[in-house]
Design an enzyme around this catalytic site. Structure first.
Site, PDB file in Angstrom:
ATOM      1  CG  HIS A 144      -1.696   1.153   1.182  1.00 14.50           C
ATOM      2  ND1 HIS A 144      -3.155   1.296   0.444  1.00 14.50           N
ATOM      3  CD2 HIS A 144      -1.866   2.482   1.707  1.00 14.50           C
ATOM      4  CE1 HIS A 144      -3.649   2.198   0.765  1.00 14.50           C
ATOM      5  NE2 HIS A 144      -2.823   3.128   1.311  1.00 14.50           N
ATOM      6  CB  CYS A 145       1.825   3.322  -2.538  1.00 15.90           C
ATOM      7  SG  CYS A 145       3.401   4.779  -2.972  1.00 15.90           S
ATOM      8  CB  VAL A 146       1.446   6.874   1.936  1.00 16.30           C
ATOM      9  CG1 VAL A 146       0.905   5.940   3.095  1.00 16.30           C
ATOM     10  CG2 VAL A 146       2.825   7.146   2.152  1.00 16.30           C
TER      11      VAL A 146
END
Length: 190
Positions: A144-146
């Protein structure tokens, strides 16, 4: 027909606005700032890259790579990374050579049962993981890439990789042209 198109447009706008958060806005602002400064100083009238055919070619390559970086970033942010189909069931294959009739089932590492997500309360395929931020299982989840406010998974992995590649190329060009401009401003007599 027109009402359906309007509803789709409104849904798309809501989805776009829903994806905006501080890290996404920060990436967009920094990207735009670097692009603008490179165009102003790296390719400005006082820069060595502003004159002649090689300068126009370098500027064109920079505009194309930076533009493709923007497009791939938008694709990564807006594209669904992939979800488990609602009718998914673990595959049970018969085999085992010699006609013994043994059944092979995809299993967890420990315990020997089917892969099952306790949060979604469903079976899940291989390389599917539950994302705590998105609150769902994602197919072939990488992370999951912020910075994109999204998981990187099966359907947006290519656009994420291309975003990184195009942005790296554009940034390398920006560093070169801004460095050349800075060198000429500092060390050349006026």
């Amino acid at each position: 027909m027109e009402a359906r198109r309007g509803a789709r447009t409104r849904a798309f706008v809501r989805r776009c606005i829903g994806k905006l958060n501080l890290p996404v806005i920060l990436v967009l602002v920094v990207y735009a700032y670097v692009y603008k400064m490179t165009m102003r100083y790296g390719f400005g009238e006082r820069s060595p890259a502003s004159s002649g055919q090689p300068g126009a070619f370098a500027k064109g390559i920079f505009v194309i790579t930076a533009g493709l970086g923007w497009v791939m970033y938008a694709c990564t942010v807006l594209r669904d990374p992939g979800k488990v189909p609602s009718d998914y069931a673990p595959c049970v294959e018969s085999g085992g050579g010699g006609g013994s009739g043994e059944m092979f089932v995809e299993t967890k590492r420990k315990g020997g049962g089917h892969r099952f997500c306790q949060k979604c309360e469903r079976h899940k395929p291989p390389r599917t993981h539950h994302c705590r931020v998105c609150k769902r299982c994602v197919l072939r989840m990488d992370h999951h890439c912020v910075w994109v406010n999204n998981c990187v998974g099966h359907y947006n992995y290519k656009s994420f990789f291309l975003f990184l590649a195009y942005t790296t190329m554009a940034l390398a060009q920006a560093v070169y042209h801004l460095g050349t401009f800075s060198r000429d401003e500092i060390f050349s007599p006026h």
